[in-house]
Design a protein around this motif. Structure first.
Motif, PDB file in Angstrom:
ATOM      1  N   HIS A 123       0.809  -1.219   0.000  1.00  0.00           N
ATOM      2  CA  HIS A 123       0.000   0.000   0.000  1.00  0.00           C
ATOM      3  C   HIS A 123       0.845   1.272   0.000  1.00  0.00           C
ATOM      4  CE1 HIS A 123       0.867  -0.326   4.362  1.00  0.00           C
ATOM      5  NE2 HIS A 123       0.735   0.994   4.355  1.00  0.00           N
ATOM      6  N   ARG A 124       2.118   1.173   0.406  1.00  0.00           N
ATOM      7  CA  ARG A 124       2.968   2.364   0.480  1.00  0.00           C
ATOM      8  C   ARG A 124       3.286   2.942  -0.898  1.00  0.00           C
ATOM      9  NH1 ARG A 124       4.408  -1.356   4.208  1.00  0.00           N
ATOM     10  NH2 ARG A 124       4.434  -0.691   6.396  1.00  0.00           N
ATOM     11  N   ILE A 125       3.097   2.130  -1.923  1.00  0.00           N
ATOM     12  CA  ILE A 125       3.301   2.633  -3.288  1.00  0.00           C
ATOM     13  C   ILE A 125       2.345   3.780  -3.578  1.00  0.00           C
ATOM     14  CG2 ILE A 125       3.167   2.011  -5.736  1.00  0.00           C
ATOM     15  CD1 ILE A 125       4.013  -0.810  -4.963  1.00  0.00           C
ATOM     16  N   ILE A 176     -12.505   7.165  -2.939  1.00  0.00           N
ATOM     17  CA  ILE A 176     -11.297   6.381  -2.682  1.00  0.00           C
ATOM     18  C   ILE A 176     -10.062   7.207  -3.019  1.00  0.00           C
ATOM     19  CG2 ILE A 176     -10.038   4.285  -3.291  1.00  0.00           C
ATOM     20  CD1 ILE A 176     -12.703   2.997  -3.972  1.00  0.00           C
ATOM     21  N   ALA A 177     -10.093   7.882  -4.171  1.00  0.00           N
ATOM     22  CA  ALA A 177      -8.957   8.727  -4.569  1.00  0.00           C
ATOM     23  C   ALA A 177      -8.731   9.835  -3.549  1.00  0.00           C
ATOM     24  CB  ALA A 177      -9.205   9.311  -5.958  1.00  0.00           C
ATOM     25  N   LEU A 178      -9.827  10.398  -3.026  1.00  0.00           N
ATOM     26  CA  LEU A 178      -9.694  11.457  -2.017  1.00  0.00           C
ATOM     27  C   LEU A 178      -9.104  10.909  -0.724  1.00  0.00           C
ATOM     28  CD1 LEU A 178     -12.988  13.512  -2.458  1.00  0.00           C
ATOM     29  CD2 LEU A 178     -10.659  14.308  -2.852  1.00  0.00           C
ATOM     30  N   ALA A 179      -9.501   9.706  -0.325  1.00  0.00           N
ATOM     31  CA  ALA A 179      -8.949   9.114   0.894  1.00  0.00           C
ATOM     32  C   ALA A 179      -7.438   8.931   0.761  1.00  0.00           C
ATOM     33  CB  ALA A 179      -9.626   7.778   1.183  1.00  0.00           C
ATOM     34  N   ILE A 180      -6.981   8.483  -0.405  1.00  0.00           N
ATOM     35  CA  ILE A 180      -5.543   8.313  -0.639  1.00  0.00           C
ATOM     36  C   ILE A 180      -4.839   9.673  -0.633  1.00  0.00           C
ATOM     37  CG2 ILE A 180      -3.807   7.495  -2.283  1.00  0.00           C
ATOM     38  CD1 ILE A 180      -5.889   5.432  -3.223  1.00  0.00           C
ATOM     39  N   PHE A 181      -5.442  10.652  -1.307  1.00  0.00           N
ATOM     40  CA  PHE A 181      -4.852  11.997  -1.348  1.00  0.00           C
ATOM     41  C   PHE A 181      -4.793  12.623   0.040  1.00  0.00           C
ATOM     42  CE2 PHE A 181      -5.849  16.588  -1.514  1.00  0.00           C
ATOM     43  CZ  PHE A 181      -4.618  17.036  -1.986  1.00  0.00           C
ATOM     44  N   ASP A 370       3.228   2.739   9.999  1.00  0.00           N
ATOM     45  CA  ASP A 370       3.459   3.913   9.154  1.00  0.00           C
ATOM     46  C   ASP A 370       2.224   4.800   9.157  1.00  0.00           C
ATOM     47  OD1 ASP A 370       2.043   3.531   6.171  1.00  0.00           O
ATOM     48  OD2 ASP A 370       2.353   1.679   7.284  1.00  0.00           O
ATOM     49  N   ASP A 371       2.437   6.098   9.158  1.00  0.00           N
ATOM     50  CA  ASP A 371       1.344   7.056   9.282  1.00  0.00           C
ATOM     51  C   ASP A 371       0.408   7.023   8.081  1.00  0.00           C
ATOM     52  OD1 ASP A 371       2.311   7.916  11.722  1.00  0.00           O
ATOM     53  OD2 ASP A 371       3.624   9.410  10.820  1.00  0.00           O
ATOM     54  N   PHE A 372       0.957   6.798   6.884  1.00  0.00           N
ATOM     55  CA  PHE A 372       0.111   6.763   5.690  1.00  0.00           C
ATOM     56  C   PHE A 372      -0.880   5.605   5.758  1.00  0.00           C
ATOM     57  CE2 PHE A 372      -0.631   5.184   1.330  1.00  0.00           C
ATOM     58  CZ  PHE A 372      -1.293   6.281   0.810  1.00  0.00           C
ATOM     59  N   GLY A 373      -0.401   4.412   6.108  1.00  0.00           N
ATOM     60  CA  GLY A 373      -1.299   3.264   6.214  1.00  0.00           C
ATOM     61  C   GLY A 373      -2.342   3.457   7.288  1.00  0.00           C
ATOM     62  N   LYS A 374      -1.932   4.077   8.403  1.00  0.00           N
ATOM     63  CA  LYS A 374      -2.868   4.350   9.486  1.00  0.00           C
ATOM     64  C   LYS A 374      -3.995   5.262   9.015  1.00  0.00           C
ATOM     65  CE  LYS A 374      -3.064   6.653  13.997  1.00  0.00           C
ATOM     66  NZ  LYS A 374      -2.264   7.303  15.066  1.00  0.00           N
ATOM     67  N   LEU A 375      -3.654   6.356   8.374  1.00  0.00           N
ATOM     68  CA  LEU A 375      -4.674   7.299   7.918  1.00  0.00           C
ATOM     69  C   LEU A 375      -5.544   6.696   6.831  1.00  0.00           C
ATOM     70  CD1 LEU A 375      -2.702  10.674   7.829  1.00  0.00           C
ATOM     71  CD2 LEU A 375      -4.542  10.025   9.379  1.00  0.00           C
ATOM     72  N   LEU A 376      -4.934   5.949   5.915  1.00  0.00           N
ATOM     73  CA  LEU A 376      -5.706   5.361   4.824  1.00  0.00           C
ATOM     74  C   LEU A 376      -6.693   4.327   5.353  1.00  0.00           C
ATOM     75  CD1 LEU A 376      -6.247   5.178   1.818  1.00  0.00           C
ATOM     76  CD2 LEU A 376      -4.384   3.506   1.634  1.00  0.00           C
ATOM     77  N   GLY A 377      -6.247   3.459   6.257  1.00  0.00           N
ATOM     78  CA  GLY A 377      -7.145   2.457   6.813  1.00  0.00           C
ATOM     79  C   GLY A 377      -8.310   3.080   7.567  1.00  0.00           C
ATOM     80  N   VAL A 378      -8.005   4.073   8.409  1.00  0.00           N
ATOM     81  CA  VAL A 378      -9.062   4.750   9.168  1.00  0.00           C
ATOM     82  C   VAL A 378     -10.010   5.488   8.223  1.00  0.00           C
ATOM     83  CG1 VAL A 378      -9.514   6.604  10.821  1.00  0.00           C
ATOM     84  CG2 VAL A 378      -7.702   4.946  11.271  1.00  0.00           C
ATOM     85  N   GLY A 379      -9.450   6.145   7.195  1.00  0.00           N
ATOM     86  CA  GLY A 379     -10.289   6.892   6.257  1.00  0.00           C
ATOM     87  C   GLY A 379     -11.233   5.996   5.487  1.00  0.00           C
ATOM     88  N   LEU A 380     -10.743   4.866   4.996  1.00  0.00           N
ATOM     89  CA  LEU A 380     -11.587   3.939   4.233  1.00  0.00           C
ATOM     90  C   LEU A 380     -12.693   3.347   5.107  1.00  0.00           C
ATOM     91  CD1 LEU A 380      -8.869   2.066   2.139  1.00  0.00           C
ATOM     92  CD2 LEU A 380     -10.460   3.815   1.320  1.00  0.00           C
ATOM     93  N   PRO A 437       5.680  -5.203  10.131  1.00  0.00           N
ATOM     94  CA  PRO A 437       5.165  -4.379  11.229  1.00  0.00           C
ATOM     95  C   PRO A 437       6.081  -3.237  11.621  1.00  0.00           C
ATOM     96  CG  PRO A 437       6.000  -6.467  12.064  1.00  0.00           C
ATOM     97  CD  PRO A 437       6.034  -6.552  10.565  1.00  0.00           C
ATOM     98  N   ARG A 438       7.368  -3.316  11.300  1.00  0.00           N
ATOM     99  CA  ARG A 438       8.308  -2.291  11.754  1.00  0.00           C
ATOM    100  C   ARG A 438       8.728  -1.351  10.622  1.00  0.00           C
ATOM    101  NH1 ARG A 438      10.235  -3.556  16.777  1.00  0.00           N
ATOM    102  NH2 ARG A 438       9.839  -5.669  17.490  1.00  0.00           N
ATOM    103  N   LEU A 439       8.225  -1.612   9.441  1.00  0.00           N
ATOM    104  CA  LEU A 439       8.645  -0.792   8.301  1.00  0.00           C
ATOM    105  C   LEU A 439       7.953   0.559   8.379  1.00  0.00           C
ATOM    106  CD1 LEU A 439      10.316  -0.833   5.740  1.00  0.00           C
ATOM    107  CD2 LEU A 439       8.321  -1.682   4.521  1.00  0.00           C
ATOM    108  N   VAL A 440       8.695   1.622   8.309  1.00  0.00           N
ATOM    109  CA  VAL A 440       8.165   2.976   8.406  1.00  0.00           C
ATOM    110  C   VAL A 440       8.317   3.667   7.070  1.00  0.00           C
ATOM    111  CG1 VAL A 440       8.336   5.191   9.587  1.00  0.00           C
ATOM    112  CG2 VAL A 440       8.786   3.072  10.830  1.00  0.00           C
ATOM    113  N   ILE A 441       7.282   4.352   6.671  1.00  0.00           N
ATOM    114  CA  ILE A 441       7.304   4.998   5.363  1.00  0.00           C
ATOM    115  C   ILE A 441       8.316   6.146   5.343  1.00  0.00           C
ATOM    116  CG2 ILE A 441       5.521   6.674   5.895  1.00  0.00           C
ATOM    117  CD1 ILE A 441       4.468   6.193   3.085  1.00  0.00           C
ATOM    118  N   GLU A 442       8.957   6.313   4.205  1.00  0.00           N
ATOM    119  CA  GLU A 442       9.892   7.403   4.047  1.00  0.00           C
ATOM    120  C   GLU A 442       9.214   8.548   3.326  1.00  0.00           C
ATOM    121  OE1 GLU A 442      13.314   5.993   2.044  1.00  0.00           O
ATOM    122  OE2 GLU A 442      13.857   4.542   3.586  1.00  0.00           O
ATOM    123  N   SER A 443       9.236   9.705   3.936  1.00  0.00           N
ATOM    124  CA  SER A 443       8.628  10.861   3.314  1.00  0.00           C
ATOM    125  C   SER A 443       9.552  11.380   2.250  1.00  0.00           C
ATOM    126  CB  SER A 443       8.360  11.950   4.360  1.00  0.00           C
ATOM    127  OG  SER A 443       7.585  11.439   5.409  1.00  0.00           O
TER     128      SER A 443
END
Length: 443
Positions: A123-125, A176-181, A370-380, A437-443
């Protein structure tokens, strides 16, 4: 562990298949008095597709959550059974019936979910293409306004006509596109939105220059309400952004400002837009004769309330009520249809499935590192929860009717497609989180 998760999923899917086929048979016995094998065969074809999704997960997402697919399958199947019941009452049997079209769209949606899982291995892609998804969402929102392409249905200009025969609602994919954005944007700008700003009354308020994104999203939501005449979609987009903004920053001031903006926008809309004022009048005075008889008045709302009252605790039984009396009983008012024939007990079971689906989505989001996955999962998960609340609230007269459709249940191909893609994204998120579980997204 991965094998055990998939075995658990298969074990839950088997009773789900039994529930779906039983619902179709009960509809036929209640409404026709005999069993017709045509829809049962089509239903069996959907079961094969769901099993195909299950097998795909065994190879490409072995650690994915085992409850999401069975829940979506049961809800989708119950919706098909009720749509079929409305078709029987209205004489729409055969290959041109709404139920058959719903089955066809379900097949397309499940195929899209399988494709999403095969193409998206992490999902980080999606984080790399944050602004591209934002642009895509904007294009999707503007498509219904394009002359010759947009199509007005029931007073709302949220549809596009493809080839002159296929109507599609691009706003469903836009959410869906808005949730990703939103997830990508908030990850990049979270520090500025959460750690700076003056304090007043014990609350840290955002700086004016950080206030711009909220104003832009609010303006887009109001634009959808004004130009596309779609109150529900505007509310959905704004609520999605507000939720993700709060999760990203943890600041209550954003909620206070957002709700204030929404209330102000709602008051202006009621005073200036005829169709919004009509829906509010129908909500506040549904049994007023002048409102009841008016075009676009409270007739649908009142009929739905009577249907729910008729269902009482246990319902009339599948195929034995009269839900077809209510306009749009197979789409906007499918909850009233199910309430009449399954009763309050049946509705509570359906709401419990939605509650579990949303809970799994929140669990997936908050379990991620990772913060992106957290926000995306909660948003969806939140967009499904908000849609369910707005639809059920409209049918039961808690909030004004908005025109949104019940996820998975209601007739509509674009809604089904979007919701099964949400299923695929949540599955991919849960698998990636367990694998890394320990992989953190790189900004």
């Amino acid at each position: 562990m991965p094998q055990r998760l998939r075995n658990l999923e298969l074990g839950i899917l088997i009773p789900a298949f039994v529930i779906i086929l039983s619902a179709i048979v009960l509809v036929q016995l209640g409404a026709l008095g005999h069993v017709d094998t045509q829809l049962i065969v089509l239903g069996a074809g959907l079961i094969v597709l769901v099993l195909g999704l299950h097998i795909t997960l065994r190879f490409v997402a072995r650690d994915a959550d085992p409850f999401i697919v069975p829940i979506a399958t049961v809800l989708n199947g119950i919706g098909i059974a009720m749509i079929y019941r409305i078709d029987i009452a209205e004489g729409n049997e055969g290959w041109d019936s709404i139920a058959v079209k719903q089955i066809a769209w379900t097949a397309i949606a499940i195929a899209a979910a399988i494709t999403t899982l095969l193409v998206l291995r992490n999902h980080r892609i999606l984080f790399r293409y944050t602004y591209l998804f934002g642009l895509a969402a904007l294009v999707l929102l503007l498509l219904p306004l394009v002359p010759g392409l947009g199509n007005e249905v029931n007073g709302a200009r949220v549809w596009i006509s493809l080839g002159g025969f296929l109507n599609f609602q691009p706003g469903e994919l836009a959410k869906i596109a808005l949730a990703i954005f939103f997830a990508g944007y908030l990850v990049r700008n979270r520090d500025a939105l959460s750690m700076t700003g003056p304090k007043f009354l014990g609350i840290q308020w955002p700086r004016m220059r950080d206030f711009g994104p909220l104003l832009i999203v609010w303006a887009v939501a109001m634009g959808v309400i004004v130009f596309q005449r779609d109150l529900g979609t505007g509310l959905l987009y704004f609520g999605l952004f507000l939720c993700m903004l709060y999760v990203a920053t943890g600041r209550f001031s954003w909620i206070a400002i957002g709700l204030s903006l929404f209330v102000a926008g709602a008051i202006i809309a009621v005073q200036t837009l005829e169709y919004v004022r009509g829906r509010v009048d129908a909500w506040l005075n549904p049994f007023d004769q002048s409102v009841y008889d008016a075009t676009g008045g409270s007739y649908q709302l009142v009929q739905g309330l009577f249907g729910l009252a008729k269902g009482s605790m246990l319902g009339t039984g599948l195929g034995q009520g009269r839900p077809y009396i209510t306009p749009l009983a197979e789409s906007d008012y499918i909850i009233a249809s199910l309430g009449e024939e399954l009763g309050l007990a049946g509705l509570f079971a359906i709401f419990a499935l939605y509650l579990l689906f949303v809970e799994r989505g929140f669990r997936i989001g908050f379990a991620g590192q990772d913060d992106f996955g957290k926000l995306l999962g909660v948003g969806l998960a939140f967009v499904v929860a908000l849609q369910v609340f707005v639809v059920v609230g409209g049918v039961t007269r808690v909030v004004p009717l908005t025109g949104l459709t019940m996820p998975f249940l209601a007739a509509g191909g674009s809604s089904l497609l979007a919701n099964w893609i949400i299923v695929a994204l949540l599955l991919r998120l849960s698998d990636t989180i367990r694998n890394h579980p320990r992989l953190v997204i790189e900004s």
